[in-house]
Design an enzyme around this catalytic site. Structure first.
Site, PDB file in Angstrom:
ATOM      1  N   LEU A  49      48.571  19.582  30.209  1.00  0.00           N
ATOM      2  CA  LEU A  49      48.113  20.532  29.193  1.00  0.00           C
ATOM      3  C   LEU A  49      48.614  20.105  27.809  1.00  0.00           C
ATOM      4  CD1 LEU A  49      46.712  23.266  28.515  1.00  0.00           C
ATOM      5  CD2 LEU A  49      48.928  24.375  28.884  1.00  0.00           C
TER       6      LEU A  49
ATOM      7  N   PRO B 226      50.402  15.400  22.262  1.00  0.00           N
ATOM      8  CA  PRO B 226      51.398  15.026  21.247  1.00  0.00           C
ATOM      9  C   PRO B 226      51.436  16.022  20.080  1.00  0.00           C
ATOM     10  CG  PRO B 226      50.178  13.090  21.965  1.00  0.00           C
ATOM     11  CD  PRO B 226      49.546  14.262  22.653  1.00  0.00           C
TER      12      PRO B 226
ATOM     13  N   GLU C 291      57.219  25.090  29.797  1.00  0.00           N
ATOM     14  CA  GLU C 291      56.607  26.333  30.302  1.00  0.00           C
ATOM     15  C   GLU C 291      56.681  27.461  29.272  1.00  0.00           C
ATOM     16  OE1 GLU C 291      54.744  27.000  32.549  1.00  0.00           O
ATOM     17  OE2 GLU C 291      54.906  25.267  33.862  1.00  0.00           O
TER      18      GLU C 291
ATOM     19  N   THR D  58      58.331  27.872  25.164  1.00  0.00           N
ATOM     20  CA  THR D  58      59.701  27.882  24.635  1.00  0.00           C
ATOM     21  C   THR D  58      60.246  29.315  24.626  1.00  0.00           C
ATOM     22  OG1 THR D  58      58.988  28.227  22.356  1.00  0.00           O
ATOM     23  CG2 THR D  58      59.155  25.927  23.088  1.00  0.00           C
TER      24      THR D  58
HETATM   25  P1  TGC Z   1      45.659  34.241  23.810  1.00  0.00           P
HETATM   26  O1  TGC Z   1      44.505  34.668  22.967  1.00  0.00           O
HETATM   27  O2  TGC Z   1      46.937  35.018  23.739  1.00  0.00           O
HETATM   28  O3  TGC Z   1      45.194  34.244  25.341  1.00  0.00           O
HETATM   29  C1  TGC Z   1      43.940  33.739  25.770  1.00  0.00           C
HETATM   30  C2  TGC Z   1      43.566  34.531  27.013  1.00  0.00           C
HETATM   31  O4  TGC Z   1      44.506  34.268  28.048  1.00  0.00           O
HETATM   32  C3  TGC Z   1      45.200  35.472  28.417  1.00  0.00           C
HETATM   33  N1  TGC Z   1      46.593  35.095  28.637  1.00  0.00           N
HETATM   34  C4  TGC Z   1      47.104  34.914  29.851  1.00  0.00           C
HETATM   35  N2  TGC Z   1      46.578  35.106  31.068  1.00  0.00           N
HETATM   36  C5  TGC Z   1      47.357  34.854  32.125  1.00  0.00           C
HETATM   37  N3  TGC Z   1      48.632  34.427  31.997  1.00  0.00           N
HETATM   38  C6  TGC Z   1      49.195  34.220  30.797  1.00  0.00           C
HETATM   39  N4  TGC Z   1      50.465  33.784  30.697  1.00  0.00           N
HETATM   40  C7  TGC Z   1      48.423  34.476  29.645  1.00  0.00           C
HETATM   41  N5  TGC Z   1      48.656  34.371  28.316  1.00  0.00           N
HETATM   42  C8  TGC Z   1      47.520  34.765  27.703  1.00  0.00           C
HETATM   43  C9  TGC Z   1      45.013  36.422  27.259  1.00  0.00           C
HETATM   44  O5  TGC Z   1      45.091  37.770  27.688  1.00  0.00           O
HETATM   45  C10 TGC Z   1      43.608  36.058  26.807  1.00  0.00           C
HETATM   46  O6  TGC Z   1      42.715  36.619  27.727  1.00  0.00           O
HETATM   47  P2  TGC Z   1      41.264  37.158  27.275  1.00  0.00           P
HETATM   48  O7  TGC Z   1      40.697  37.776  28.519  1.00  0.00           O
HETATM   49  O8  TGC Z   1      41.549  38.135  26.188  1.00  0.00           O
HETATM   50  O9  TGC Z   1      40.519  35.945  26.794  1.00  0.00           O
HETATM   51  O10 TGC Z   1      45.873  32.711  23.570  1.00  0.00           O
HETATM   52  P3  TGC Z   1      46.609  31.954  22.390  1.00  0.00           P
HETATM   53  O11 TGC Z   1      45.844  30.706  22.090  1.00  0.00           O
HETATM   54  O12 TGC Z   1      46.857  32.899  21.244  1.00  0.00           O
HETATM   55  O13 TGC Z   1      47.989  31.481  23.078  1.00  0.00           O
HETATM   56  C11 TGC Z   1      49.009  32.311  23.329  1.00  0.00           C
HETATM   57  C12 TGC Z   1      50.318  31.551  23.701  1.00  0.00           C
HETATM   58  C13 TGC Z   1      50.955  30.978  22.467  1.00  0.00           C
HETATM   59  C14 TGC Z   1      51.222  32.622  24.273  1.00  0.00           C
HETATM   60  C15 TGC Z   1      50.048  30.461  24.730  1.00  0.00           C
HETATM   61  O14 TGC Z   1      49.277  29.471  24.229  1.00  0.00           O
HETATM   62  C16 TGC Z   1      51.300  29.902  25.319  1.00  0.00           C
HETATM   63  O15 TGC Z   1      51.785  30.427  26.320  1.00  0.00           O
HETATM   64  N6  TGC Z   1      51.908  28.780  24.757  1.00  0.00           N
HETATM   65  C17 TGC Z   1      52.986  28.073  25.363  1.00  0.00           C
HETATM   66  C18 TGC Z   1      52.485  26.779  25.965  1.00  0.00           C
HETATM   67  C19 TGC Z   1      53.131  26.437  27.266  1.00  0.00           C
HETATM   68  O16 TGC Z   1      53.765  27.248  27.906  1.00  0.00           O
HETATM   69  N7  TGC Z   1      52.921  25.214  27.733  1.00  0.00           N
HETATM   70  C20 TGC Z   1      53.404  24.817  29.006  1.00  0.00           C
HETATM   71  C21 TGC Z   1      52.821  23.473  29.413  1.00  0.00           C
HETATM   72  S1  TGC Z   1      53.044  23.095  31.129  1.00  0.00           S
HETATM   73  C22 TGC Z   1      54.680  22.772  31.305  1.00  0.00           C
HETATM   74  O17 TGC Z   1      55.472  22.907  30.435  1.00  0.00           O
HETATM   75  C23 TGC Z   1      55.070  22.311  32.638  1.00  0.00           C
HETATM   76  S2  TGC Z   1      56.737  22.057  32.860  1.00  0.00           S
HETATM   77  C24 TGC Z   1      56.651  21.496  34.424  1.00  0.00           C
HETATM   78  C25 TGC Z   1      57.932  21.370  35.133  1.00  0.00           C
HETATM   79  O18 TGC Z   1      58.412  22.376  35.757  1.00  0.00           O
HETATM   80  O19 TGC Z   1      58.445  20.230  35.196  1.00  0.00           O
HETATM   81  P1  FAD Z   2      56.523  22.678  19.506  1.00  0.00           P
HETATM   82  O1  FAD Z   2      55.366  23.496  19.936  1.00  0.00           O
HETATM   83  O2  FAD Z   2      56.288  21.591  18.500  1.00  0.00           O
HETATM   84  O3  FAD Z   2      57.683  23.608  19.038  1.00  0.00           O
HETATM   85  C1  FAD Z   2      58.844  23.140  18.344  1.00  0.00           C
HETATM   86  C2  FAD Z   2      59.703  24.341  17.979  1.00  0.00           C
HETATM   87  O4  FAD Z   2      58.962  25.237  17.120  1.00  0.00           O
HETATM   88  C3  FAD Z   2      60.099  25.175  19.211  1.00  0.00           C
HETATM   89  O5  FAD Z   2      61.400  25.676  19.038  1.00  0.00           O
HETATM   90  C4  FAD Z   2      59.096  26.308  19.170  1.00  0.00           C
HETATM   91  O6  FAD Z   2      59.546  27.490  19.836  1.00  0.00           O
HETATM   92  C5  FAD Z   2      58.944  26.531  17.677  1.00  0.00           C
HETATM   93  N1  FAD Z   2      57.673  27.183  17.356  1.00  0.00           N
HETATM   94  C6  FAD Z   2      56.416  26.695  17.500  1.00  0.00           C
HETATM   95  N2  FAD Z   2      55.505  27.611  17.134  1.00  0.00           N
HETATM   96  C7  FAD Z   2      56.194  28.706  16.743  1.00  0.00           C
HETATM   97  C8  FAD Z   2      55.832  29.997  16.275  1.00  0.00           C
HETATM   98  N3  FAD Z   2      54.552  30.369  16.138  1.00  0.00           N
HETATM   99  N4  FAD Z   2      56.824  30.883  15.987  1.00  0.00           N
HETATM  100  C9  FAD Z   2      58.127  30.550  16.150  1.00  0.00           C
HETATM  101  N5  FAD Z   2      58.537  29.344  16.600  1.00  0.00           N
HETATM  102  C10 FAD Z   2      57.585  28.436  16.890  1.00  0.00           C
HETATM  103  N6  FAD Z   2      53.706  19.991  29.548  1.00  0.00           N
HETATM  104  C11 FAD Z   2      52.655  19.902  30.428  1.00  0.00           C
HETATM  105  O7  FAD Z   2      51.511  20.178  30.078  1.00  0.00           O
HETATM  106  N7  FAD Z   2      52.875  19.479  31.715  1.00  0.00           N
HETATM  107  C12 FAD Z   2      54.087  19.148  32.186  1.00  0.00           C
HETATM  108  O8  FAD Z   2      54.235  18.785  33.359  1.00  0.00           O
HETATM  109  C13 FAD Z   2      55.199  19.219  31.276  1.00  0.00           C
HETATM  110  N8  FAD Z   2      56.444  18.816  31.692  1.00  0.00           N
HETATM  111  C14 FAD Z   2      57.457  18.755  30.773  1.00  0.00           C
HETATM  112  C15 FAD Z   2      58.680  18.166  31.141  1.00  0.00           C
HETATM  113  C16 FAD Z   2      59.716  18.063  30.220  1.00  0.00           C
HETATM  114  C17 FAD Z   2      60.990  17.393  30.608  1.00  0.00           C
HETATM  115  C18 FAD Z   2      59.546  18.603  28.918  1.00  0.00           C
HETATM  116  C19 FAD Z   2      60.672  18.546  27.925  1.00  0.00           C
HETATM  117  C20 FAD Z   2      58.340  19.165  28.543  1.00  0.00           C
HETATM  118  C21 FAD Z   2      57.277  19.233  29.455  1.00  0.00           C
HETATM  119  N9  FAD Z   2      56.021  19.726  29.078  1.00  0.00           N
HETATM  120  C22 FAD Z   2      54.955  19.662  29.956  1.00  0.00           C
HETATM  121  C23 FAD Z   2      55.774  20.095  27.684  1.00  0.00           C
HETATM  122  C24 FAD Z   2      56.279  21.474  27.282  1.00  0.00           C
HETATM  123  O9  FAD Z   2      55.494  22.489  27.831  1.00  0.00           O
HETATM  124  C25 FAD Z   2      56.285  21.546  25.757  1.00  0.00           C
HETATM  125  O10 FAD Z   2      57.332  20.696  25.314  1.00  0.00           O
HETATM  126  C26 FAD Z   2      56.491  22.961  25.234  1.00  0.00           C
HETATM  127  O11 FAD Z   2      55.359  23.756  25.501  1.00  0.00           O
HETATM  128  C27 FAD Z   2      56.789  22.995  23.722  1.00  0.00           C
HETATM  129  O12 FAD Z   2      55.941  22.177  23.002  1.00  0.00           O
HETATM  130  P2  FAD Z   2      56.554  21.108  21.932  1.00  0.00           P
HETATM  131  O13 FAD Z   2      57.626  20.359  22.610  1.00  0.00           O
HETATM  132  O14 FAD Z   2      55.389  20.362  21.385  1.00  0.00           O
HETATM  133  O15 FAD Z   2      57.216  21.977  20.802  1.00  0.00           O
END
Ligand code: TGC
Ligand code: FAD
Length: 389
Positions: free
Chosen positions: A136, A139, A368, A370
């Site tokens: 997901l 960069p 997952e 921040t």
């Molecule tokens: P937003 O307009 O808030 O939401 C779009 C639609 O999605 C719904 N929704 C969710 N539904 C289910 N679960 C959730 N957690 C949901 N969050 C939002 C929302 O209700 C809406 O639905 P609808 O029906 O109204 O269309 O979307 P946004 O673009 O404003 O984004 C909100 C935000 C910032 C919270 C979201 O983009 C976010 O959570 N950002 C953080 C990104 C993130 O967590 N990335 C993780 C990447 S994967 C990873 O890190 C794997 S680590 C793996 C390992 O364990 O090694």
């Molecule tokens: P940024 O989004 O650039 O954020 C930098 C800083 O700014 C953070 O402190 C953040 O909280 C802050 N910030 C950003 N926006 C705001 C705001 N609106 N208000 C206040 N503060 C803000 N991703 C995947 O898709 N799949 C994976 O398997 C996966 N595995 C990972 C494994 C590791 C070891 C790591 C470190 C990351 C992994 N990730 C994965 C990515 C991870 O989900 C992202 O690093 C994370 O979502 C944050 O994105 P970023 O690092 O680009 O930080």
């Protein structure tokens, strides 16, 4: 040191079923016997202990909550959470492997896939014969995945992917990548198989955290994938966000395991380390630290158990998952730091697990979603005002 016997100050176990306790015990023994003896070595080398994969599969860890007809254990969410807790007591990288395979690869195939995709992939992923990853983050788009620029174009008999993902757990070793890309401006999920022309997954090096875990880039250059590799029931960012919920739930439990390992190590150390003629546990400041750690662990256990019970009833809201992930990882990291203080200089050695957990938890606090993103998710929920932009 004595084997780990759990942390239970409030008779937490009285709220668990016999089956849940048995599952936890099985994974606890696996961690003691197979993970802890090798993990420091793999961590220092910067490698994942691949020999654990078939054992974890045999224990029913992969896709543990999915139906038995796909070869999965069909356990409830609380039991799954306890599995995550025990795995992360071993190492966040081991829990990450299981989280990605289960919550970020098997869950989307199960939830958004065709019958053919489910029948083909789920049993192989459950048996650990195939490994998956979830792409997901890009960069330039981490916290804000809605801005992603990876795109898919529909051609006569294929989709063509162009773009790049970054920070992808298991990317280099994955047989299949669940990749999120925009098709006509709308986010969809695609299955990209290892070896597909135009797809490469180089490993990212130089991490000081989560070293016993593979992290990779995914690069797509005119990468053609068969039409049947789109996940047909995905539409919009909500689909990947639904997957994140599953993984965040597992992390909330996992963080308790890392915190327990640090607390348990610090308690035992404080009772045996003598300074000024007494165990350091007899000093008031050390006791205050131990009490704080145990109190936070106890609070984490109850918030997370209730979340699991709500999830089992289909009533857990994603904002509640955010609160648990945010709280538990924050306090696990704090507990790691306090435990390191209690061990003094020994706290920095790899003879003890503490610095490894602390360094790992820095990643866990960021991935997952921040800490700040989860603050804003809960903040929006309670005020009705979005503060993301
Ligand atoms: P937003 O307009 O808030 O939401 C779009 C639609 O999605 C719904 N929704 C969710 N539904 C289910 N679960 C959730 N957690 C949901 N969050 C939002 C929302 O209700 C809406 O639905 P609808 O029906 O109204 O269309 O979307 P946004 O673009 O404003 O984004 C909100 C935000 C910032 C919270 C979201 O983009 C976010 O959570 N950002 C953080 C990104 C993130 O967590 N990335 C993780 C990447 S994967 C990873 O890190 C794997 S680590 C793996 C390992 O364990 O090694
Ligand atoms: P940024 O989004 O650039 O954020 C930098 C800083 O700014 C953070 O402190 C953040 O909280 C802050 N910030 C950003 N926006 C705001 C705001 N609106 N208000 C206040 N503060 C803000 N991703 C995947 O898709 N799949 C994976 O398997 C996966 N595995 C990972 C494994 C590791 C070891 C790591 C470190 C990351 C992994 N990730 C994965 C990515 C991870 O989900 C992202 O690093 C994370 O979502 C944050 O994105 P970023 O690092 O680009 O930080």
């Amino acid at each position: 040191m004595d084997k780990f016997k759990g942390v239970d100050y409030y008779n937490f176990d009285s709220l668990l079923s016999e089956e849940e306790i048995l599952i936890r015990q099985t994974i606890r023994e696996f961690v003691d016997d197979k993970v802890l003896p090798v993990i420091e070595d793999y961590y220092m080398k910067g490698e994942f202990p691949n020999q654990l994969i078939p054992v974890m599969a045999e224990l029913g860890i992969f896709g543990a909550t999915l139906p038995a007809k796909y070869g999965c254990a069909e356990m409830n969410n609380v039991a799954y959470g306890l599995v995550m807790q025990e795995l992360e007591r071993g190492d966040s990288g081991v829990r990450s492997f299981a989280s990605v395979q289960s919550a970020l690869v098997m869950y989307p195939i199960y939830t958004f896939g065709s019958e053919e995709q489910k029948d083909y992939w789920l049993p192989k992923l459950a048996r650990g014969e195939k490994i998956g990853c979830f792409g997901l983050t890009e960069p330039d788009y981490g916290s804000n995945p809605a801005g992603m620029i990876t795109k898919a174009e529909e051609k006569k008999d294929c989709y063509v992917l162009n773009g790049a993902k970054m920070w992808i757990t298991n990317g280099t070793i994955a047989d299949v990548a669940v990749v999120w890309a925009k098709l006509n401006g709308v986010v969809h999920g695609f299955l990209v198989e290892k070896g597909t022309k135009g797809y490469t997954a180089p490993e990212m090096k130089g991490k000081h955290s989560l070293r016993a875990s593979i992290t990779s880039e995914l690069i797509f250059e005119d990468c053609e994938i068969p039409k049947e590799n789109i996940l047909p029931n995905t539409s919009g960012l909500k689909s990947p966000l639904m997957c994140l919920n599953q993984a965040r739930y597992g992390i909330a439990w996992g963080a308790i395991g890392a915190a327990m390992a640090c607390y348990d190590t610090a308690l035992k150390y404080s009772l045996s380390r003598i300074q000024f003629g007494k165990p350091i546990a007899s000093f008031q400041i050390t006791q205050e630290k131990l009490v704080h750690m145990l109190t936070e662990i106890t609070k984490m256990q109850f918030i997370t158990l209730q979340l699991g019970r709500l999830k089992d009833k289909g009533e857990a809201r994603y904002q509640q998952v955010s609160m648990a992930k945010r709280n538990n990882v924050h306090h696990a990291l704090e507990i790691g730091r306090i435990a390191r203080e209690i061990l003094g200089a020994n706290g920095i050695l790899n003879e003890y697990p503490i610095m490894r957990h602390m360094a790992n938890l820095e990643s866990v606090k960021t991935y997952e979603g921040t800490h700040e993103m989860h603050t804003l998710i809960v903040g929006e929920d309670i005020t009705g005002i979005s503060a993301f932009e």
